[in-house]
Motif scaffolding. Structure first.
Motif, PDB file in Angstrom:
ATOM      1  N   GLY A   5      13.038  10.105   7.032  1.00 24.75           N
ATOM      2  CA  GLY A   5      11.869  10.588   7.767  1.00 24.75           C
ATOM      3  C   GLY A   5      10.552  10.246   7.130  1.00 24.75           C
ATOM      4  N   ALA A   6      10.573   9.552   5.990  1.00 23.86           N
ATOM      5  CA  ALA A   6       9.314   9.224   5.315  1.00 23.86           C
ATOM      6  C   ALA A   6       8.457   8.314   6.185  1.00 23.86           C
ATOM      7  CB  ALA A   6       9.602   8.540   3.976  1.00 23.86           C
ATOM      8  N   THR A   7       7.162   8.570   6.179  1.00 23.99           N
ATOM      9  CA  THR A   7       6.262   7.723   6.973  1.00 23.99           C
ATOM     10  C   THR A   7       6.211   6.294   6.420  1.00 23.99           C
ATOM     11  OG1 THR A   7       4.417   8.428   5.573  1.00 23.99           O
ATOM     12  CG2 THR A   7       4.762   9.647   7.626  1.00 23.99           C
ATOM     13  N   GLN A   8       6.582   6.137   5.127  1.00 22.62           N
ATOM     14  CA  GLN A   8       6.500   4.801   4.527  1.00 22.62           C
ATOM     15  C   GLN A   8       7.729   3.942   4.827  1.00 22.62           C
ATOM     16  OE1 GLN A   8       6.213   7.740   2.880  1.00 22.62           O
ATOM     17  NE2 GLN A   8       4.667   7.630   1.241  1.00 22.62           N
ATOM     18  N   GLY A  62       0.796  -1.228   0.000  1.00 23.04           N
ATOM     19  CA  GLY A  62       0.000   0.000   0.000  1.00 23.04           C
ATOM     20  C   GLY A  62       0.826   1.274   0.000  1.00 23.04           C
ATOM     21  N   VAL A  63       2.042   1.195  -0.465  1.00 31.57           N
ATOM     22  CA  VAL A  63       2.931   2.363  -0.452  1.00 31.57           C
ATOM     23  C   VAL A  63       2.481   3.425  -1.459  1.00 31.57           C
ATOM     24  CG1 VAL A  63       5.291   3.113  -0.971  1.00 31.57           C
ATOM     25  CG2 VAL A  63       4.900   1.075   0.446  1.00 31.57           C
ATOM     26  N   PHE A  64       1.861   2.991  -2.556  1.00 26.37           N
ATOM     27  CA  PHE A  64       1.522   3.945  -3.615  1.00 26.37           C
ATOM     28  C   PHE A  64       0.030   4.254  -3.628  1.00 26.37           C
ATOM     29  CE2 PHE A  64       5.182   1.444  -5.067  1.00 26.37           C
ATOM     30  CZ  PHE A  64       6.114   2.457  -5.166  1.00 26.37           C
ATOM     31  N   SER A  65      -0.275   5.484  -3.993  1.00 29.14           N
ATOM     32  CA  SER A  65      -1.680   5.882  -4.109  1.00 29.14           C
ATOM     33  C   SER A  65      -1.781   6.992  -5.140  1.00 29.14           C
ATOM     34  CB  SER A  65      -2.202   6.364  -2.750  1.00 29.14           C
ATOM     35  OG  SER A  65      -1.441   7.489  -2.345  1.00 29.14           O
ATOM     36  N   GLY A  66      -2.991   7.401  -5.430  1.00 25.77           N
ATOM     37  CA  GLY A  66      -3.194   8.526  -6.342  1.00 25.77           C
ATOM     38  C   GLY A  66      -2.582   8.266  -7.704  1.00 25.77           C
ATOM     39  N   ASP A  67      -1.974   9.310  -8.277  1.00 30.29           N
ATOM     40  CA  ASP A  67      -1.414   9.220  -9.621  1.00 30.29           C
ATOM     41  C   ASP A  67      -0.249   8.247  -9.734  1.00 30.29           C
ATOM     42  OD1 ASP A  67      -3.188  11.087 -10.576  1.00 30.29           O
ATOM     43  OD2 ASP A  67      -1.812  12.785 -10.306  1.00 30.29           O
ATOM     44  N   ALA A  68       0.346   7.885  -8.604  1.00 32.10           N
ATOM     45  CA  ALA A  68       1.509   6.986  -8.657  1.00 32.10           C
ATOM     46  C   ALA A  68       1.100   5.523  -8.739  1.00 32.10           C
ATOM     47  CB  ALA A  68       2.398   7.207  -7.433  1.00 32.10           C
ATOM     48  N   LEU A  69      -0.162   5.235  -8.432  1.00 25.14           N
ATOM     49  CA  LEU A  69      -0.560   3.828  -8.311  1.00 25.14           C
ATOM     50  C   LEU A  69      -0.534   3.091  -9.653  1.00 25.14           C
ATOM     51  CD1 LEU A  69      -1.425   1.538  -6.487  1.00 25.14           C
ATOM     52  CD2 LEU A  69      -3.795   2.322  -6.691  1.00 25.14           C
ATOM     53  N   ARG A 108       7.957   8.492  -9.909  1.00 29.01           N
ATOM     54  CA  ARG A 108       9.270   8.944  -9.411  1.00 29.01           C
ATOM     55  C   ARG A 108       9.101   9.818  -8.174  1.00 29.01           C
ATOM     56  NH1 ARG A 108      14.629  10.316 -10.828  1.00 29.01           N
ATOM     57  NH2 ARG A 108      15.210  12.421 -10.192  1.00 29.01           N
ATOM     58  N   LYS A 109       8.137  10.726  -8.243  1.00 30.83           N
ATOM     59  CA  LYS A 109       7.913  11.630  -7.122  1.00 30.83           C
ATOM     60  C   LYS A 109       7.512  10.837  -5.871  1.00 30.83           C
ATOM     61  CE  LYS A 109       6.842  15.520  -8.814  1.00 30.83           C
ATOM     62  NZ  LYS A 109       6.063  16.527  -9.561  1.00 30.83           N
ATOM     63  N   ALA A 110       6.641   9.872  -6.060  1.00 29.37           N
ATOM     64  CA  ALA A 110       6.188   9.059  -4.920  1.00 29.37           C
ATOM     65  C   ALA A 110       7.351   8.257  -4.328  1.00 29.37           C
ATOM     66  CB  ALA A 110       5.070   8.127  -5.370  1.00 29.37           C
ATOM     67  N   LEU A 111       8.173   7.691  -5.201  1.00 30.03           N
ATOM     68  CA  LEU A 111       9.325   6.932  -4.718  1.00 30.03           C
ATOM     69  C   LEU A 111      10.302   7.833  -3.982  1.00 30.03           C
ATOM     70  CD1 LEU A 111       9.900   4.640  -7.813  1.00 30.03           C
ATOM     71  CD2 LEU A 111       9.649   3.818  -5.457  1.00 30.03           C
TER      72      LEU A 111
END
Lengths: 439, 439
Positions: free
Chosen positions: A108-111, A65-72, A98-101
């Motif tokens: 510090g990323a929550t993912q 579930g790391v990706f959502s929105g336009d990155a999915l 790329r932006k999501a990654l």
């Protein structure tokens, strides 16, 4: 899209520590795509992204579930066993991924916790070709290589009159392209020495490399619909290192009138990680032909191509001979060059290839041709470096090489660096020569 | 396998009446494979076999339980949306399917009722490429074509010294190959008239055909494993008609030093039905080079190739101009030849292509090159028939053609016939020239 965005910020750091040492090919500013699986496991090849010495398993990350929105959608495409689908989506949708990654891999990323469970060490991975390559075209974009080779094949006429007008290219063989690590048998072929009456079939004694870059096509164009040069980069997914192995004794006897064939199609090797055009944005440089040369016809010319068409990519080739391997000596660099010396840009290759309506498809590979630089020590094939086999190159362990010998491994490397930008690398493109089949 | 078996018996008749008229291309002795679907239906492309004016829908026939034993696996492979899987199985397994089809389609067959429900009229069908073509290679196997063309491109040196030793070939473009019915835009390209200082980009004014046969590769060979000529035919699935459209004004400016590129890769057309090597068995003829010519090197030579390597296939090309179409006049034949005039056989093409270890894959396409015969009226391209554009061909309705004009349709046909054997045909390979895109 502006060329640069927050993903290029050189101050970005990743919670994957190995991405932050300033020396890795794969810092958080790179994020190249490849196809991998864990070695020795009964599992499928799938898309991954290199970060430091790790790989983000995109399929695992999608599941987590790391990706959502336009990155999915692009992330889901990157879970497949080839990247053709991802490549087909075009640069805007790729940029969302790329932006999501970039965000998810930042310190510090929550993912972090979720994504950390999706990492596979590169040391435990094996690779497949990044894409099912439908068609492979090789260009001839180094005027220095064309001139050096021309001198040997046509001493009276080294650079043909079309060279500075036409981005010369020809079709190559897709089926024999392999991923880094490829080992191939020395090819046999018809060879006719100049003083012989007849050719004989025998193993090539003049086996050579060609240090090139490979351009993976992204978005397709329909048959009959040329890609204008102003849109050409929207059809480019990214770049790899590419070794177009060549048999120089088979080539001169077979290549007239229809071009090289068996001298080339026994093997070609690409590096596993495709560095996207977006990752390369900081290393775009102005591009022009010398003022005395013909200027490109309008279909090959654009303001963007003049301002940003060049790419400042350092390239080098190293050899590891069986003796070096036995002595555990480091491979020896025998040439280095830069992609910026090319006479035609990747965008010009796309515009030219399609001007007649030819359809490019996602995953097609365009070779740049041997990227020899302006000086002899930046030549990118042994045929140039040894002046057609006359002057062997000397290796630091006392060995010399005129042509490749059985057991030789050739390693291509490439990277970009400049002040104010993170270093971006291509990894390695490795191939090894096996003995010819007997008899 | 012996060349001939009960499926070749010329006295066989089918319960499909249209197969028995002695004129159809598709009698029960042919049984060629293609990929079709019913026009205007939302359904998948799938494998079929032509019989008279009908198609056996293999998927439907499998479902109806028509196949069993050794024929079942190849029949199941033939239900897919491309024939690559079927092609990969090799000639023995293909032969089981042919035998089963021959039995089931014979007059009095117990399967008549079941199979009759699986027929689709060819008039209601549309076709896809028979295979996903991974790589396409074009050869140059007509010494007459090579000589005729050589005279125009190199008057002082028409036939190069390698021609009679090397089955010359080069890689072509897979993505732009279409199935019969293909319509394509006239290509644009860089054209440089001999007296001009610089090239210009414009639509080709010298658009031409090349009447060829296409050889579909069957069983694969592994990279690094040459196919001996004694096994080469086991790697051939079958033959189609093939039109390798060419732009003769783009070609001379671009083709040195790496061969034809944009002059060729805008479109190529194959006929929909692949006639298997087994169907062609009655039409094998002895093959040899003239006694004064070099004899083939051992890797290109076998007793079988000498005894049976040639194929007696009549070929012709017809044109239908827009005026003929408007007048509902029949297309006009403008050349005819025979595949037996080729200088290299299909088996030699395979042996040569793989001698360096290059891997062929099921569904790869090998073009024979333009199959011009020994006389000018059997030349298979307009560049030869018009002597480079100097002598237009005259058409029966008063029109003439130097090169193809917009709206022209070219139709290739091919068939085998001889006393004591059933006539075997290839159907048609049809393509139409559309105007170039403006501007």
């Amino acid at each position: 899209m502006p060329l640069l965005n927050e993903t290029h910020d050189p101050s970005l750091k990743s919670w994957v520590n190995s991405a932050n040492d300033g020396q890795t090919d794969f810092p958080i500013q790179n994020l190249p795509f490849g196809v991998f699986r864990r070695k020795g496991r009964d599992e499928s090849f799938r898309g991954g992204v290199a970060i430091g010495d790790q790989i983000v398993d995109i399929a695992a990350a999608v599941k987590a579930g790391v990706f959502s929105g336009d990155a999915l959608a692009p992330a889901q495409a990157a879970t497949e066993s080839t990247l053709n689908h991802l490549m087909s989506l075009g640069p805007q949708r790729l940029s969302h991924l790329r932006k999501a990654l970039s965000k998810a891999l930042q310190t510090g990323a929550t993912q972090e916790v979720a994504l950390n469970a999706c990492l596979v060490p590169q040391a435990h991975a094996e690779y497949a070709l990044p894409a099912r390559i439908g068609d492979y075209t090789d260009f001839y974009t180094s005027v220095h290589h064309a001139t050096n080779i021309g001198k040997q094949f046509r001493p009276d006429n080294p650079l043909l009159p079309n060279y500075k007008w036409v981005p010369i290219g020809y079709h190559g063989r897709s089926s024999s392209i392999g991923v880094s690590g490829q080992a191939f048998k020395r090819p046999k072929g018809q060879i006719k020495p100049p003083d012989a009456d007849a050719p004989v079939l025998k193993p090539s004694a003049r086996l050579d490399i060609e240090l090139e870059m490979g351009v993976f096509v992204g978005r397709a164009n329909a048959l009959g619909e040329p890609v204008p040069i102003t849109e050409a980069e929207d059809h480019i997914f990214g770049l790899v290192l590419f070794n177009d192995w060549s048999a120089r004794d088979i080539q001169p006897w077979e290549y007239q009138p229809l071009g090289p064939f068996l001298a080339k199609n026994f093997a070609s090797t690409v590096s596993p990680w495709v560095v996207t055009m977006e990752a390369l944005a900081p290393f775009r440089v102005p591009f022009s032909h010398p003022a005395d040369d013909p200027q490109p016809l309008p279909y090959l010319s654009s303001a963007h191509n003049s301002a940003h068409g060049g790419l400042d990519i350092h390239l080098e080739a190293l050899i590891e001979t069986p003796k070096m391997r036995a002595a555990q000596a480091a491979p020896s660099r025998f040439t280095q060059t830069n992609y910026r010396h090319a006479y035609w840009t990747a965008a010009q290759m796309v515009a030219h290839h399609t001007v007649n309506g030819c359809n490019l498809q996602p995953g097609d590979l365009l070779g740049t041709g041997t990227l020899s630089g302006p000086t002899l020590d930046s030549a990118c094939a042994l045929i140039e470096l040894t002046t057609g086999g006359k002057n062997p190159i000397q290796l630091p362990n006392g060995e010399s090489r005129t042509w490749l010998e059985d057991g030789d491994t050739v390693i291509l490397r490439g990277w970009c660096e400049k002040p104010g930008a993170a270093r971006i690398g291509f990894g390695e493109c490795v191939g090894t020569v096996l003995p010819a089949t007997t008899p």
